[in-house]
Enzyme design. Structure first.
Site, mmCIF file in Angstrom:
data_model
loop_
_atom_site.group_PDB
_atom_site.id
_atom_site.type_symbol
_atom_site.label_atom_id
_atom_site.label_comp_id
_atom_site.label_asym_id
_atom_site.label_seq_id
_atom_site.Cartn_x
_atom_site.Cartn_y
_atom_site.Cartn_z
ATOM 1 C CG ASP A 111 -1.793 1.216 1.410
ATOM 2 O OD1 ASP A 111 -2.873 1.077 0.848
ATOM 3 O OD2 ASP A 111 -1.218 2.226 1.841
ATOM 4 C CE1 TYR A 143 0.745 8.013 2.587
ATOM 5 C CE2 TYR A 143 1.084 5.694 1.697
ATOM 6 C CZ TYR A 143 0.482 6.734 2.425
ATOM 7 O OH TYR A 143 -0.821 6.363 3.266
ATOM 8 C CE LYS A 157 -3.940 4.813 0.830
ATOM 9 N NZ LYS A 157 -2.367 4.527 0.603
ATOM 10 C CG HIS A 176 -4.453 9.741 0.431
ATOM 11 N ND1 HIS A 176 -3.118 9.845 0.343
ATOM 12 C CD2 HIS A 176 -4.645 9.225 1.803
ATOM 13 C CE1 HIS A 176 -2.614 9.342 1.274
ATOM 14 N NE2 HIS A 176 -3.347 9.212 2.145
#
Length: 357
Positions: free
Chosen positions: A85, A90, A119, A152
């Site tokens: 994930d 990120y 996301k 998200h």
């Protein structure tokens, strides 16, 4: 299960345990699928695809080198994780893609063995930008598709390079975008084959119902990924999602990393909880293993993050024991409605955490 009876025998305890868990708790059939060299247990999503119940989370404090994430992904795949994930936010998808492609190249896995989630962040919620975000992730990953694409967080921001755009006074600059319009763009990404499934993250019941009640809905969310742990058991939201055939996926299942900039540092440390530790000692397991097993027995998909090889291995060893009904009741009773993740989006009308489900 493939591989004949000989290949199946070592996994009979895992299979029996998981079926016993899922039928009472989730009314779904959980499937065990043999991968080389490990077995992965999966939940069937409402669009027919399978999602491994245990996934590796990859969000990290800014001080953690991205090389650590890359190495953790390779170790995790060697251990047996098949669910990875991540997210555009990120900023580590290039490293993750490189790690997965390396494990494909050395024959450990095939692309179809890996369930990968990314996301779309709020700066891309305008319908014309939703695919742009996914295309960026795919380019960094070196993939032609992802397995799951999520909204998200149900808050739209001004489009641009800044993840959280702010004005000269330091106030967040939001954007006005209908979540239903964003969702229609997500559906188009699925139709194009750029993602196998679509879902949401950090949605409350109110936000979910907005999508589910949308006129002309083509695909409903397959999952809702939310903060969920012993101190925030999300029972109301879990029951609502279950009634709509939406999988609840738990992140921060072990509490959280207090080095992260967006974490509420005044919260108690979950893994030090005396009740959790007593149950772990009774079973000869780590507190983390018990906290993860609790979520699996509730029928949830669960994400766990570590960059430590020993803990990555330990966290995967949750399929060969079972908590008793008394254990489950005691652990469920630890709920305090505590959120580890603090944020600064409370002034947005779609901020999801004021509601109790």
């Amino acid at each position: 299960v493939t591989g004949g009876l000989t290949g199946f025998l070592p996994w009979i305890p895992c299979f029996i345990s998981l079926v016993a868990d899922v039928i009472p708790f989730n009314k779904k059939t959980e499937e065990c699928k043999e991968m080389n060299p490990m077995k992965v247990c999966s939940l069937r999503l409402n669009d027919g695809h399978l999602m491994p119940v245990l996934g590796l989370g990859t969000s990290a404090p800014s001080k953690v080198p991205k090389s650590k994430v890359e190495e953790a992904v390779k170790i995790a795949i060697d251990v047996g994780y098949r669910h990875i994930d991540s997210a555009y936010l990120y900023q580590n998808e290039e490293e993750i893609g490189r790690a997965i492609r390396e494990k494909i190249a050395d024959g450990t896995v095939k692309r179809e063995d890996i369930f990968y989630t990314t996301k779309v962040w709020g700066t891309f919620f305008r319908p014309e930008l939703v695919r742009t975000s996914l295309d960026t992730s795919l380019r960094k990953l070196g993939f032609s598709y992802v397995n799951l694409y999520l909204i998200h967080f149900p808050v739209a921001f001004k489009p641009g390079e800044e993840f959280i755009p702010k004005d000269k006074d330091g106030e967040v600059i939001f954007d006005t975008v209908d979540l239903c319009a964003t969702w229609e763009a997500m559906e188009k990404c699925k139709d194009l084959g750029l993602t196998k499934s679509v879902g949401v993250s950090n949605f409350n019941r109110r936000c979910l119902e907005r999508i589910l009640n949308k006129p002309g809905l083509k695909y409903k969310p397959v999952c809702n990924q939310v903060e969920c742990h012993l101190y925030l058991n999300q029972n109301k939201l879990r029951e609502f999602c279950k009634s709509k055939d939406i999988i609840l996926t738990a992140y921060a299942a072990l509490g959280t990393d207090f080095r992260k900039e967006w974490v509420n540092r005044h919260c108690p440390v979950l893994l030090k909880d005396p009740v959790l530790n007593a149950i772990a000692a009774k079973h000869g397991r780590t507190p983390a293993q018990v906290a993860l097993r609790f979520q699996l027995q509730r029928g949830l998909a669960t994400l766990v993050k570590s960059f430590n090889e020993k803990r990555i291995r330990e966290n995967f060893q949750v399929f060969d024991f079972q908590l008793t009904p008394e254990d489950m009741e005691s652990l469920d009773g630890l709920n305090k409605n505590i959120r580890y993740f603090a944020d600064e989006f409370v002034n947005h009308s779609d901020y999801p955490f004021f509601d109790d489900n």
